[in-house]
Design a protein around this motif. Structure first.
Motif, PDB file in Angstrom:
ATOM      1  N   UNK A 164       0.907  -1.299   0.101  1.00 41.76           N
ATOM      2  CA  UNK A 164      -0.158   0.012  -0.054  1.00 41.76           C
ATOM      3  C   UNK A 164       0.852   1.151  -0.108  1.00 41.76           C
ATOM      4  N   UNK A 165       1.918   1.247   0.798  1.00 36.67           N
ATOM      5  CA  UNK A 165       2.789   2.475   0.839  1.00 36.67           C
ATOM      6  C   UNK A 165       3.664   2.624  -0.449  1.00 36.67           C
ATOM      7  N   UNK A 166       3.891   1.676  -1.040  1.00 37.75           N
ATOM      8  CA  UNK A 166       4.564   1.705  -2.422  1.00 37.75           C
ATOM      9  C   UNK A 166       3.632   2.441  -3.686  1.00 37.75           C
ATOM     10  N   UNK A 167       2.250   1.953  -3.463  1.00 41.42           N
ATOM     11  CA  UNK A 167       1.461   2.596  -4.425  1.00 41.42           C
ATOM     12  C   UNK A 167       1.193   3.765  -4.087  1.00 41.42           C
ATOM     13  N   UNK A 168       0.995   4.346  -2.881  1.00 41.35           N
ATOM     14  CA  UNK A 168       1.026   5.659  -2.243  1.00 41.35           C
ATOM     15  C   UNK A 168       2.275   6.489  -2.935  1.00 41.35           C
ATOM     16  N   UNK A 169       3.452   5.771  -2.654  1.00 42.50           N
ATOM     17  CA  UNK A 169       4.657   6.533  -2.804  1.00 42.50           C
ATOM     18  C   UNK A 169       4.744   6.859  -4.558  1.00 42.50           C
ATOM     19  N   UNK A 170       4.148   5.884  -5.143  1.00 41.06           N
ATOM     20  CA  UNK A 170       4.316   6.038  -6.586  1.00 41.06           C
ATOM     21  C   UNK A 170       3.381   7.140  -7.131  1.00 41.06           C
ATOM     22  N   UNK A 171       2.370   7.087  -6.387  1.00 41.85           N
ATOM     23  CA  UNK A 171       1.074   8.175  -6.829  1.00 41.85           C
ATOM     24  C   UNK A 171       1.757   9.537  -6.245  1.00 41.85           C
ATOM     25  N   UNK A 172       2.634   9.625  -5.181  1.00 45.90           N
ATOM     26  CA  UNK A 172       2.956  10.604  -4.598  1.00 45.90           C
ATOM     27  C   UNK A 172       4.217  11.291  -5.479  1.00 45.90           C
ATOM     28  N   UNK A 173       4.984  10.375  -6.039  1.00 46.94           N
ATOM     29  CA  UNK A 173       6.161  10.878  -6.986  1.00 46.94           C
ATOM     30  C   UNK A 173       5.453  11.358  -8.140  1.00 46.94           C
ATOM     31  N   UNK A 208       4.563  16.634 -11.083  1.00 49.68           N
ATOM     32  CA  UNK A 208       3.697  17.701 -11.690  1.00 49.68           C
ATOM     33  C   UNK A 208       4.174  18.843 -10.930  1.00 49.68           C
ATOM     34  N   UNK A 209       4.085  18.808  -9.676  1.00 49.38           N
ATOM     35  CA  UNK A 209       4.141  19.863  -8.482  1.00 49.38           C
ATOM     36  C   UNK A 209       5.478  20.733  -8.927  1.00 49.38           C
ATOM     37  N   UNK A 210       6.506  19.720  -9.148  1.00 43.74           N
ATOM     38  CA  UNK A 210       8.044  20.482  -9.813  1.00 43.74           C
ATOM     39  C   UNK A 210       7.768  21.308 -10.826  1.00 43.74           C
ATOM     40  N   UNK A 211       7.052  20.764 -11.831  1.00 44.25           N
ATOM     41  CA  UNK A 211       6.960  21.537 -13.132  1.00 44.25           C
ATOM     42  C   UNK A 211       6.283  23.104 -12.723  1.00 44.25           C
ATOM     43  N   UNK A 212       5.086  22.863 -11.922  1.00 44.03           N
ATOM     44  CA  UNK A 212       4.388  23.948 -11.530  1.00 44.03           C
ATOM     45  C   UNK A 212       5.390  25.071 -10.793  1.00 44.03           C
ATOM     46  N   UNK A 213       6.020  24.569  -9.801  1.00 41.61           N
ATOM     47  CA  UNK A 213       6.857  25.130  -8.962  1.00 41.61           C
ATOM     48  C   UNK A 213       8.125  25.956  -9.841  1.00 41.61           C
ATOM     49  N   UNK A 214       8.342  25.055 -10.639  1.00 42.51           N
ATOM     50  CA  UNK A 214       9.585  25.881 -11.582  1.00 42.51           C
ATOM     51  C   UNK A 214       8.855  27.103 -12.466  1.00 42.51           C
TER      52      UNK A 214
END
Length: 623
Positions: A142-151, A156-162
């Motif tokens: 479950x944590x791996x799936x959550x980590x993948x989604x988080x990544x 996407x957030x990194x692109x927005x932040x840049x």
């Protein structure tokens, strides 16, 4: 209370297995969690194997210790050689304790462990561990799936932040530029305020222009020239040889145009387009650097301030500040001009009323008047010395409160009235009494101090009276100095009736009588007594031959130690009277001969002198 431990003697692997089974049974009956029970038994089994490998018999002690709260407890195991009461060896790492939910029964604790039962129980423990492991693996997935989604979200957030960071950098650059401009404007306004305070705090043209040059060069101008239309007048009163570089000998076309039009002019190879400034071709006096010529205006056009740019150009904000500063410089110069005119008028009136010292046989006189070096503190101090009808000399020193023209006029009135009252051969106290009544009637808002001394050369005493004035100082022919410190009367003009008392003091031949005003001895924050002490020491340091050969030099010698540390914010008057020592056949009233090597009677020393210290004393207005 802790129960006695269960002791298991172990000499073989079978003994060790039974002891382990007993520990497992106690932990299970005590409600120990499966994971904690497995951790405890695994550590115990490893320790038992190690002991068996050593080949010696040993004992296993199992302790059930309750918690302090009385709920639950813990199972502790300790190994020791057979026959010892305490576990050992001491350096062996202690076994971990197993937590218990409740206290196991004594029967359970003493029951011998069955190996088959222990084996089955071990499988139960293993099953519990496997079940726990399955739960943990599910959580990990479950944590791996959550980590993948988080990544994916982080990318996407990194692109927005840049993109946001780029916009933020642009905003920061714009803010930094705005702050730099605001800070520069603040510095210019601060400089304008400080410079205005510096130039308006002085009433001297020299000080104003010197401060202006110090403030502008080299930060705001490479070079500064001032063209004052009344330059000859300023030169006569204030310029010194080492300051002539401030005066402009050749004036640029921009300065001439500014003087003619009354508008600021900018001369450079390229138009400056400065606000409120006209553009001209480059100046022949400065072809490589732009010039800014600004009129100095008050109620009239006083001159032109010409600045050479410190760099390739003048920027707009700096030019606005310089034009405004030039306007304030013009006002300060106009105030200084008006002040100097008023001061010169008061000083001329003051000097016009100073007395020419009389020629008296057997008596040397010298006087000094030094106007204040700055401020309007002139016009109130005066001295006088004249002969009375009976042949005695009346020496007067005084100081009118207030300064300027009014004080000088009142001083003249007092001097004239004093001479009129003295014609009647009145004593010093009687003269002061009449002056007191006159001043209170004519000028009730002004007061004055005065000291009058009357003596005749050849007579060994002096008659004197004081109206609130600093005491006179007497030096005998032997060099002893004393202060005539009898209690003085009130100041002249104080609104109360008063009769002044005459005092007598010894003044033998060869003595000196010194009268002075408070500007000579008074220092701010020190009072007057230390100054009188210094004056007395300076008078005592003079010798009788010095006094009789050159009384002018003696008067200067008295002034020098008292004025070297003075700000000279008040007038200074000094009247020095020296009675000559008569030869045995000389009689009072006849002209005495001066000592050998001195000037004869009738010369400058015998006649007395008044020295104008305006130039010799380095007269100049304050900084």
């Amino acid at each position: 209370m802790t129960a006695r431990p269960d002791v298991w003697k172990i000499a073989s692997a079978a003994d060790a297995a039974r002891a382990r089974a007993a520990a497992d049974r106690i932990a299970a009956d005590g409600g120990a969690p499966a994971l904690e029970r497995a951790r405890f038994l695994t550590a115990l089994t490893a320790r038992l194997r190690h002991r068996l490998s050593l080949g010696a018999a040993f004992e296993l002690r199992l302790h059930v210790r309750p918690f302090a709260t009385g709920q639950g407890g813990r199972l502790e195991a300790a190994l020791s050689p057979a026959g010892e009461d305490e576990p050992g060896p001491r350096d062996e790492t202690p076994l971990p304790a197993c937590p218990l939910a409740h206290r196991p029964t004594r029967t359970t604790r003493r029951a011998a462990g069955s190996l088959p039962e222990a084996l089955l129980r071990a499988d139960e423990t293993t099953a519990a561990l496997l079940s726990h492991l399955d739960e943990q693996e599910g959580l990990v997935r479950l944590h791996r799936e959550e980590l993948h989604q988080t990544n994916q979200g982080v990318l996407a957030l990194h692109a927005d932040l840049e993109a946001a960071a780029h916009a933020q950098r642009e905003l920061l650059d714009a803010e930094r530029t705005a702050r730099a401009e605001a800070e520069r404007a603040r510095r210019l306004l601060t400089f304008l305020g400080d410079a205005s305070a510096a130039i308006t705090s002085s009433l001297s043209h020299t000080a104003i222009l010197r401060r202006l040059s110090d403030m502008l060069v080299p930060d705001y101008a490479e070079q500064l020239d001032v063209w004052l239309f009344d330059e000859e007048e300023y030169e006569e009163h204030e310029w010194h040889d080492d300051e002539r570089e401030h005066r402009v000998r050749q004036h640029s076309a921009a300065a001439v145009t500014a003087a003619r039009t009354g508008r600021p002019q900018h001369a450079a190879a390229h138009p400056g387009r400065l606000p409120g400034v006209d553009d001209l071709p480059p100046s022949a006096l400065s072809p490589g650097r732009p010039l800014l010529a600004v009129p100095l205006v008050a109620q009239r056009l006083l001159g032109v301030l010409t600045l050479t740019a410190p760099g390739p150009r003048f920027d707009e904000d700096t030019s606005v500040m310089l034009v405004e500063l030039a306007r304030r410089v013009g006002v300060a110069l106009d105030h200084a001009h008006r002040y100097r005119q008023s001061r010169n008028t008061a000083e001329a009136l003051q000097r016009a009323q100073l007395t020419e010292l009389p020629t008296t046989p057997g008596l040397l006189l010298a006087a000094r008047y030094l106007p204040a070096t700055w401020g309007m503190n002139i016009g109130g101090d005066w001295y006088d010395a004249f002969l009375q009808p009976d042949g005695s000399l009346l020496a007067v020193i005084g100081d009118v409160t207030g300064h300027g023209l009014h004080a000088a006029v009142v001083m003249g009135q007092l001097r004239t009235a004093l001479r009129a009252y003295a014609v009647e051969n009145a004593t010093p106290g009687e003269i002061l009494t009449r002056l007191h009544r006159m001043l209170g009637h004519l000028q009730p808002e002004l007061y004055a101090t005065a000291l009058i001394a009357r003596f005749r050369p050849g007579e060994p005493e002096v008659l004197w009276a004081s109206a609130g004035h600093p005491p006179a100082v007497v030096r005998t022919g032997e060099g002893a100095v004393r202060v005539l410190d009898a209690k003085p009367g009130v100041m002249l003009g104080i609104p109360l009736p008063y009769v002044y008392t005459d005092h007598r003091a010894d003044l033998p031949a060869g003595s000196s009588l010194l009268l002075y005003t408070d500007g000579l001895v008074e220092r701010r924050g020190q009072g007057i007594d230390p100054g009188i002490g210094r004056l007395g020491r300076a008078l005592a340091a003079l010798s009788t031959p010095e006094l009789e050969q050159d009384l002018d030099a003696a008067a200067d010698a008295l002034l020098k130690p008292l004025l070297h540390d003075s700000e000279r914010d008040d007038d200074v008057c000094l009247l020095l009277c020296h009675t000559m020592a008569f030869a045995p056949r000389d009689r009072p009233g006849k002209t005495c001969r001066s000592p050998a090597g001195s000037e004869p009677p009738g010369s400058r020393s015998a006649r007395g002198s008044v020295k104008d210290t305006r130039r010799e004393g380095g007269f100049r207005e304050g900084p």
